[in-house]
Design an enzyme around this catalytic site. Structure first.
Site, short mmCIF file in Angstrom:
data_model
loop_
_atom_site.label_atom_id
_atom_site.label_comp_id
_atom_site.label_asym_id
_atom_site.label_seq_id
_atom_site.Cartn_x
_atom_site.Cartn_y
_atom_site.Cartn_z
N ASN A 117 0.98 -1.13 -0.06
CA ASN A 117 -0.10 -0.12 -0.03
C ASN A 117 0.96 1.42 -0.04
O ASN A 117 1.85 1.46 0.51
CB ASN A 117 -1.04 -0.05 1.15
CG ASN A 117 -0.30 0.01 2.44
OD1 ASN A 117 0.58 -0.66 2.52
ND2 ASN A 117 -1.05 0.33 3.49
N GLU A 176 0.51 5.31 0.64
CA GLU A 176 -0.24 6.25 1.20
C GLU A 176 0.13 7.59 0.52
O GLU A 176 1.26 7.98 -0.02
CB GLU A 176 -0.49 6.22 2.81
CG GLU A 176 -1.15 4.89 2.88
CD GLU A 176 -1.42 4.84 4.47
OE1 GLU A 176 -0.88 5.53 5.26
OE2 GLU A 176 -2.11 3.58 4.76
N CYS A 201 -4.24 0.66 -2.38
CA CYS A 201 -3.97 -0.52 -1.80
C CYS A 201 -2.76 -1.36 -2.27
O CYS A 201 -2.59 -1.31 -3.41
CB CYS A 201 -5.30 -1.28 -1.60
SG CYS A 201 -6.54 -0.76 -0.60
N GLU A 258 -3.01 -4.52 -3.01
CA GLU A 258 -3.56 -5.43 -4.08
C GLU A 258 -3.48 -4.66 -5.30
O GLU A 258 -3.04 -5.42 -6.53
CB GLU A 258 -5.03 -6.14 -3.98
CG GLU A 258 -4.98 -6.81 -2.65
CD GLU A 258 -5.31 -5.85 -1.23
OE1 GLU A 258 -4.89 -4.95 -1.02
OE2 GLU A 258 -6.11 -6.52 -0.49
N CYS A 271 -10.32 -5.04 0.00
CA CYS A 271 -11.58 -4.08 0.10
C CYS A 271 -12.37 -4.20 -1.24
O CYS A 271 -11.96 -4.76 -2.13
CB CYS A 271 -10.91 -2.72 0.43
SG CYS A 271 -10.32 -1.82 -1.14
N CYS A 322 -10.53 -3.20 -4.55
CA CYS A 322 -9.66 -4.01 -5.12
C CYS A 322 -10.33 -5.18 -5.55
O CYS A 322 -9.93 -5.96 -6.55
CB CYS A 322 -8.67 -4.38 -3.84
SG CYS A 322 -7.64 -3.10 -3.48
N1 THU Z 1 -5.31 -1.43 2.48
C1 THU Z 1 -4.69 -2.29 1.68
O1 THU Z 1 -3.78 -2.13 0.95
N2 THU Z 1 -5.52 -3.45 1.16
C2 THU Z 1 -6.64 -3.93 1.81
O2 THU Z 1 -7.09 -5.04 1.39
C3 THU Z 1 -7.18 -3.02 2.68
C4 THU Z 1 -6.62 -1.60 3.13
C5 THU Z 1 -4.47 -0.23 3.23
C6 THU Z 1 -5.09 0.94 2.45
C7 THU Z 1 -4.46 1.96 3.48
O3 THU Z 1 -3.21 2.26 3.32
C8 THU Z 1 -4.43 1.17 4.69
O4 THU Z 1 -4.65 -0.31 4.32
C9 THU Z 1 -5.48 1.53 5.63
O5 THU Z 1 -6.80 1.37 5.35
#
Ligand code: THU
Length: 136
Positions: A48, A50, A59, A61, A92, A95
């Site tokens: 991920n 940000e 994310c 994925e 999520c 994704c």
């Molecule tokens: N996140 C992912 O990378 N994958 C997931 O399946 C769930 C959420 C990340 C997005 C964000 O950077 C952090 O987790 C909190 O939501």
């Protein structure tokens, strides 16, 4: 669709675990790693990423899938997700939709810091999906 050997899924999960170390998550402090088994048989990893403008967070994925597609892949056979939590984390909704584009029959495996593990399919996570066929 051919079932994916357990050893390949273990390698995929390992790649997801390693990718989580690259996570850029200063805001949520929730590091996620993912790995995709692509049509060619190659594995692509992602984390991920940000952003100070929170809505732009990507994310793990999607990072992994976009990396695979940028390398020329068109199919996703399996996706592994790793979080350093006691329980596995599932992809999520956004994704799931992106996985559907390239792997409507993809296997999904979520692993974590305990022995808990969820193995399922995209089909089960996103039934009656909207996808490429709807635009034909
Ligand atoms: N996140 C992912 O990378 N994958 C997931 O399946 C769930 C959420 C990340 C997005 C964000 O950077 C952090 O987790 C909190 O939501």
């Amino acid at each position: 669709m051919k079932t994916i050997p357990a050893a390949t899924l273990r390698r995929l999960a390992q790649a997801a675990r390693a990718a989580a170390k690259k996570s850029y998550s200063p805001y949520s402090k929730f590091a996620v790693g993912a790995a995709v088994l692509a049509g060619s048989g190659k594995i692509y990893a992602g984390c991920n990423v940000e952003n100070a403008s929170y809505g732009l967070c990507n994310c793990a994925e999607r990072t992994a899938i976009f990396t695979a597609v940028a390398a020329g892949e068109k199919k996703v056979r399996a996706v592994a997700v790793f979080t350093a939590t006691p329980e596995p984390t599932m992809p999520c909704g956004a994704c799931r939709q992106v996985i559907n584009e390239f792997g409507p029959r993809a296997e999904i495996v979520s692993v974590c810091n305990s022995t808990r593990r969820i193995a399922t399919t995209l089909d089960a996570l996103l039934p009656a999906a909207f996808g490429p066929d709807d635009l034909r």
